[in-house]
Motif scaffolding. Structure first.
Motif, PDB file in Angstrom:
ATOM      1  N   ALA A  66     -47.026   0.812  15.936  1.00 11.60           N
ATOM      2  CA  ALA A  66     -46.811  -0.085  14.718  1.00 11.60           C
ATOM      3  C   ALA A  66     -45.544  -0.141  14.376  1.00 11.60           C
ATOM      4  CB  ALA A  66     -47.765  -0.018  13.553  1.00 11.60           C
ATOM      5  N   THR A  67     -44.722   1.015  14.135  1.00 14.76           N
ATOM      6  CA  THR A  67     -43.389   0.837  13.644  1.00 14.76           C
ATOM      7  C   THR A  67     -42.465   0.196  14.747  1.00 14.76           C
ATOM      8  OG1 THR A  67     -43.586   3.076  12.408  1.00 14.76           O
ATOM      9  CG2 THR A  67     -41.452   2.199  12.775  1.00 14.76           C
ATOM     10  N   LEU A  68     -42.608   0.510  16.128  1.00 15.69           N
ATOM     11  CA  LEU A  68     -41.770  -0.160  17.297  1.00 15.69           C
ATOM     12  C   LEU A  68     -42.276  -1.760  17.253  1.00 15.69           C
ATOM     13  CD1 LEU A  68     -42.401   1.940  20.390  1.00 15.69           C
ATOM     14  CD2 LEU A  68     -40.421   1.457  18.910  1.00 15.69           C
ATOM     15  N   ILE A  69     -43.559  -2.028  17.159  1.00 15.84           N
ATOM     16  CA  ILE A  69     -43.662  -3.568  16.902  1.00 15.84           C
ATOM     17  C   ILE A  69     -43.003  -4.089  15.616  1.00 15.84           C
ATOM     18  CG2 ILE A  69     -45.490  -5.129  16.880  1.00 15.84           C
ATOM     19  CD1 ILE A  69     -47.195  -3.429  18.147  1.00 15.84           C
ATOM     20  N   SER A  70     -42.858  -3.540  14.519  1.00 13.67           N
ATOM     21  CA  SER A  70     -42.419  -4.216  13.336  1.00 13.67           C
ATOM     22  C   SER A  70     -40.884  -4.169  13.578  1.00 13.67           C
ATOM     23  CB  SER A  70     -42.862  -3.199  12.175  1.00 13.67           C
ATOM     24  OG  SER A  70     -44.393  -3.132  11.954  1.00 13.67           O
ATOM     25  N   ALA A  71     -40.279  -3.151  14.173  1.00 11.24           N
ATOM     26  CA  ALA A  71     -38.839  -2.998  14.562  1.00 11.24           C
ATOM     27  C   ALA A  71     -38.336  -4.082  15.334  1.00 11.24           C
ATOM     28  CB  ALA A  71     -38.620  -1.630  14.854  1.00 11.24           C
ATOM     29  N   VAL A 115     -33.726 -11.065  12.533  1.00 13.69           N
ATOM     30  CA  VAL A 115     -32.296 -10.960  11.906  1.00 13.69           C
ATOM     31  C   VAL A 115     -31.560 -11.933  12.680  1.00 13.69           C
ATOM     32  CG1 VAL A 115     -30.617  -9.683  11.381  1.00 13.69           C
ATOM     33  CG2 VAL A 115     -32.953  -9.134  10.500  1.00 13.69           C
ATOM     34  N   MET A 116     -31.448 -11.657  14.213  1.00 11.99           N
ATOM     35  CA  MET A 116     -30.766 -12.342  15.135  1.00 11.99           C
ATOM     36  C   MET A 116     -31.069 -14.010  15.128  1.00 11.99           C
ATOM     37  SD  MET A 116     -28.928  -9.600  16.107  1.00 11.99           S
ATOM     38  CE  MET A 116     -27.712 -10.900  17.176  1.00 11.99           C
ATOM     39  N   GLU A 117     -32.080 -14.280  14.603  1.00  8.64           N
ATOM     40  CA  GLU A 117     -32.282 -15.708  14.603  1.00  8.64           C
ATOM     41  C   GLU A 117     -31.570 -16.280  13.369  1.00  8.64           C
ATOM     42  OE1 GLU A 117     -34.096 -18.065  16.673  1.00  8.64           O
ATOM     43  OE2 GLU A 117     -33.514 -16.504  18.228  1.00  8.64           O
ATOM     44  N   ILE A 118     -31.782 -15.523  12.103  1.00 11.84           N
ATOM     45  CA  ILE A 118     -31.374 -16.032  10.964  1.00 11.84           C
ATOM     46  C   ILE A 118     -29.704 -15.954  11.114  1.00 11.84           C
ATOM     47  CG2 ILE A 118     -30.918 -15.325   8.738  1.00 11.84           C
ATOM     48  CD1 ILE A 118     -33.912 -14.240   8.758  1.00 11.84           C
ATOM     49  N   LEU A 119     -29.034 -15.249  11.547  1.00  6.74           N
ATOM     50  CA  LEU A 119     -27.684 -14.779  11.457  1.00  6.74           C
ATOM     51  C   LEU A 119     -26.865 -16.287  12.089  1.00  6.74           C
ATOM     52  CD1 LEU A 119     -27.066 -11.015  12.584  1.00  6.74           C
ATOM     53  CD2 LEU A 119     -26.576 -12.218  10.472  1.00  6.74           C
ATOM     54  N   ALA A 163     -38.518 -19.928  18.874  1.00  6.57           N
ATOM     55  CA  ALA A 163     -38.187 -18.582  18.742  1.00  6.57           C
ATOM     56  C   ALA A 163     -39.546 -17.777  19.295  1.00  6.57           C
ATOM     57  CB  ALA A 163     -37.833 -18.246  17.230  1.00  6.57           C
ATOM     58  N   PRO A 164     -40.655 -18.076  18.734  1.00  6.04           N
ATOM     59  CA  PRO A 164     -41.841 -17.495  18.924  1.00  6.04           C
ATOM     60  C   PRO A 164     -42.007 -17.074  20.605  1.00  6.04           C
ATOM     61  CG  PRO A 164     -42.583 -18.784  17.365  1.00  6.04           C
ATOM     62  CD  PRO A 164     -41.238 -19.135  17.894  1.00  6.04           C
ATOM     63  N   VAL A 165     -41.663 -18.176  21.374  1.00  9.44           N
ATOM     64  CA  VAL A 165     -41.656 -18.061  22.750  1.00  9.44           C
ATOM     65  C   VAL A 165     -40.712 -17.316  23.404  1.00  9.44           C
ATOM     66  CG1 VAL A 165     -41.501 -19.533  24.944  1.00  9.44           C
ATOM     67  CG2 VAL A 165     -42.658 -20.559  23.095  1.00  9.44           C
ATOM     68  N   ARG A 166     -39.612 -17.418  22.828  1.00  6.30           N
ATOM     69  CA  ARG A 166     -38.320 -16.479  23.323  1.00  6.30           C
ATOM     70  C   ARG A 166     -38.745 -15.289  22.857  1.00  6.30           C
ATOM     71  NH1 ARG A 166     -34.173 -17.525  20.615  1.00  6.30           N
ATOM     72  NH2 ARG A 166     -34.857 -19.301  19.270  1.00  6.30           N
ATOM     73  N   TYR A 167     -39.438 -14.829  21.603  1.00  4.08           N
ATOM     74  CA  TYR A 167     -39.761 -13.464  21.310  1.00  4.08           C
ATOM     75  C   TYR A 167     -40.776 -12.882  22.208  1.00  4.08           C
ATOM     76  CZ  TYR A 167     -41.897  -9.639  18.847  1.00  4.08           C
ATOM     77  OH  TYR A 167     -42.324  -8.351  18.450  1.00  4.08           O
ATOM     78  N   TRP A 168     -41.857 -13.505  22.569  1.00  5.47           N
ATOM     79  CA  TRP A 168     -42.790 -13.050  23.455  1.00  5.47           C
ATOM     80  C   TRP A 168     -42.112 -12.919  24.835  1.00  5.47           C
ATOM     81  CZ3 TRP A 168     -46.857 -10.267  23.716  1.00  5.47           C
ATOM     82  CH2 TRP A 168     -47.672 -10.515  25.006  1.00  5.47           C
ATOM     83  N   GLU A 169     -41.460 -13.737  25.199  1.00  5.75           N
ATOM     84  CA  GLU A 169     -40.742 -13.531  26.669  1.00  5.75           C
ATOM     85  C   GLU A 169     -40.019 -12.196  26.646  1.00  5.75           C
ATOM     86  OE1 GLU A 169     -38.590 -16.856  28.016  1.00  5.75           O
ATOM     87  OE2 GLU A 169     -40.298 -17.845  28.651  1.00  5.75           O
ATOM     88  N   THR A 194     -26.498 -12.105  21.994  1.00  7.93           N
ATOM     89  CA  THR A 194     -27.353 -11.761  21.084  1.00  7.93           C
ATOM     90  C   THR A 194     -28.606 -10.895  21.773  1.00  7.93           C
ATOM     91  OG1 THR A 194     -28.689 -13.951  21.507  1.00  7.93           O
ATOM     92  CG2 THR A 194     -27.410 -13.545  19.410  1.00  7.93           C
ATOM     93  N   ILE A 195     -28.679 -11.332  23.091  1.00  8.38           N
ATOM     94  CA  ILE A 195     -29.687 -10.679  23.983  1.00  8.38           C
ATOM     95  C   ILE A 195     -29.408  -8.973  24.186  1.00  8.38           C
ATOM     96  CG2 ILE A 195     -28.482 -11.155  26.227  1.00  8.38           C
ATOM     97  CD1 ILE A 195     -32.609 -10.908  25.532  1.00  8.38           C
ATOM     98  N   VAL A 196     -28.033  -8.780  23.993  1.00  7.66           N
ATOM     99  CA  VAL A 196     -27.573  -7.466  24.268  1.00  7.66           C
ATOM    100  C   VAL A 196     -27.713  -6.784  22.948  1.00  7.66           C
ATOM    101  CG1 VAL A 196     -25.464  -5.834  24.622  1.00  7.66           C
ATOM    102  CG2 VAL A 196     -25.969  -7.893  26.129  1.00  7.66           C
ATOM    103  N   VAL A 197     -27.420  -7.582  21.910  1.00  6.69           N
ATOM    104  CA  VAL A 197     -27.544  -6.773  20.468  1.00  6.69           C
ATOM    105  C   VAL A 197     -29.046  -6.313  20.113  1.00  6.69           C
ATOM    106  CG1 VAL A 197     -27.346  -7.125  17.963  1.00  6.69           C
ATOM    107  CG2 VAL A 197     -25.760  -7.943  19.661  1.00  6.69           C
ATOM    108  N   GLU A 198     -29.930  -7.245  20.558  1.00  4.56           N
ATOM    109  CA  GLU A 198     -31.332  -7.102  20.293  1.00  4.56           C
ATOM    110  C   GLU A 198     -31.862  -5.904  21.238  1.00  4.56           C
ATOM    111  OE1 GLU A 198     -32.478 -11.798  19.603  1.00  4.56           O
ATOM    112  OE2 GLU A 198     -33.050 -10.883  21.418  1.00  4.56           O
TER     113      GLU A 198
END
Length: 316
Positions: A14-19, A26-30, A61-67, A279-283
Motif C-alpha cells: 500500500a505504501t509503494l502504491i501511494s508513493a 507532484v511531477m504533474e503539478i510542477l 494523466a491517468p492513462v500515462r500513470y497506468w502506462e 520528468t520520466i527520469v525523475v519519477e
C-alpha cells in the motif's frame, strides 16, 4: 508469524502504491513543459505541440500513470526525454555507485555508533562520556555538505591522500573506486553515526538498569560479560530500528554529497533530470529511492520481530 508478516507485507504494498501516485501527481503539478525545455525558447508552438505528441505527453494523466506503472511491472521504465535512451540504462549505471556509497556510509556509521556508544555507556558520567557526547552533538549539527568540503580541503588538497572528486568506474579496480567513495561515505556517516551513538548509549544505559542485569551483576558477573551476554542484544532493538530509518537518510543524503564530489550517482542523475525537465527520469529515480527506503523499513520491521518475539504477539 504469518499474520504479522502478512500485515507488514500489505502495508509495504500500500505504501509503494501511494508513493507512486504522489510522485506522479507532484511531477504533474510542477510547472515546466519538457518539450519546451528540450526545444528551447526559440521553438514555435507547432514544434512544441509535435514533440509533446511524440513524447506522449498530450494524453490524459491517468492513462500515462497506468502506462508508467504497468511498464514498471514489465521491467520497463520508458525512455529519457533528454538523452533519448532507456531510463534503466541511466539508472543502472548510477545505481552501481550510489548503493555501494550508501552501504559504505552505513558501515562507518554503525562502527562509529557502537564504539562511541558502548564506550560512553561503560564510562557513564565520566569525562570520557561527556567528551564523546559533546563530539556526537557536534557531529549531528554539522551539515554533511560542509563536512564534505572540509574533508576535500584537508585530505585531498592538503594531504593529497584521496581524490577530490569524480569516480573512476569499477572497471578501473575495486581499490581505486572505493578510495574515491571513502570521503563521501565519511561525510555521510558522521551525522548518522553521531545520532546512532547517542541512541546506543541511551539504550545500553536503560538496559543496564533492568532487574535481570542487576541480578547478573549481583551474582558476580563482570561488567564486560554482562554487557555482551545480557545487555547488548536487548539494547540493539531501538538501535536497529533507527538504523533502518537513518539508512533512508543516507540514501537521500547522497543527492547533495554526490554533487559536492561530482560522483555520477542517482543524486547527480536526478538533479540533472530536474534541470532538463526530464520528468520520466525523475519519477523513476524518486520512486526507486522511495522503494529502497520502504524496503529497508520493511526488513527492519521483520528483524525487529525476530530479535524480540514478544512484539509479534502484541502486534497480532
Amino acid at each position: 508469524m504469518s499474520i504479522f508478516f502478512a500485515k507488514r507485507l500489505l502495508t509495504f504494498i500500500a505504501t509503494l502504491i501511494s508513493a507512486s501516485m504522489v510522485i506522479f501527481l507532484v511531477m504533474e503539478i510542477l510547472p515546466g513543459d519538457p518539450a519546451l525545455v528540450i526545444l528551447g525558447i526559440d521553438a514555435t508552438d507547432e514544434m512544441v505541440a509535435a514533440l509533446t505528441r511524440e513524447l506522449g505527453l498530450d494524453r490524459p494523466a491517468p492513462v500515462r500513470y497506468w502506462e508508467w506503472v504497468s511498464g514498471l511491472f514489465r521491467g520497463e521504465m520508458g525512455n529519457s526525454y533528454a538523452y533519448k535512451v532507456p531510463v534503466w540504462e541511466l539508472v543502472e549505471y548510477s545505481l552501481w555507485i550510489t548503493i555501494p556509497l550508501a552501504i559504505l556510509a552505513m558501515f562507518f556509521s554503525i562502527i562509529l555508533a557502537l564504539v562511541i556508544g558502548l564506550y560512553a555507556a561503560a564510562n557513564h558520567n565520566k569525562i570520557q562520556d561527556v567528551t564523546l557526547m559533546g563530539f556526537s552533538q557536534l557531529g549531528i549539527s554539522v551539515p554533511n555538505f560542509w563536512l564534505a568540503i572540509l574533508l576535500i580541503l584537508y585530505f585531498s588538497i592538503q594531504l593529497n591522500w584521496f581524490p577530490a572528486g569524480g569516480f573512476p568506474g569499477w572497471d578501473e579496480g575495486i581499490f581505486k573506486s572505493l578510495k574515491s567513495l571513502l570521503l563521501p561515505a565519511l561525510a555521510l556517516a558522521t551525522v548518522v553515526g553521531a545520532i546512532l551513538a547517542r541512541i546506543t548509549r541511551s539504550s545500553v544505559l536503560e538496559v543496564f538498569r533492568e532487574d535481570y542485569v542487576r541480578t547478573a551483576r549481583a551474582k558476580g558477573l563482570s561488567q564486560r560479560a554482562t554487557l555482551w551476554g545480557h545487555v547488548l542484544r536487548n539494547a540493539l532493538i531501538p538501535v536497529l530500528t533507527v538504523s533502518g530509518i537513518q539508512f533512508a537518510t543516507l540514501l537521500t543524503g547522497t543527492v547533495v554529497v554526490e554533487n559536492v564530489f561530482h560522483i555520477p550517482g542517482l543524486g547527480s542523475l536526478v538533479l540533472k533530470a530536474i534541470n532538463n525537465r526530464d520528468t520520466i527520469v525523475v519519477e523513476n529515480v524518486v520512486l526507486l529511492l522511495a522503494t529502497m527506503v520502504i524496503t529497508v523499513n520493511f526488513v527492519v520491521d521483520i528483524l525487529y520481530a525476530v530479535i524480540d518475539p514478544r512484539l509479534k504477539a502484541h502486534d497480532i
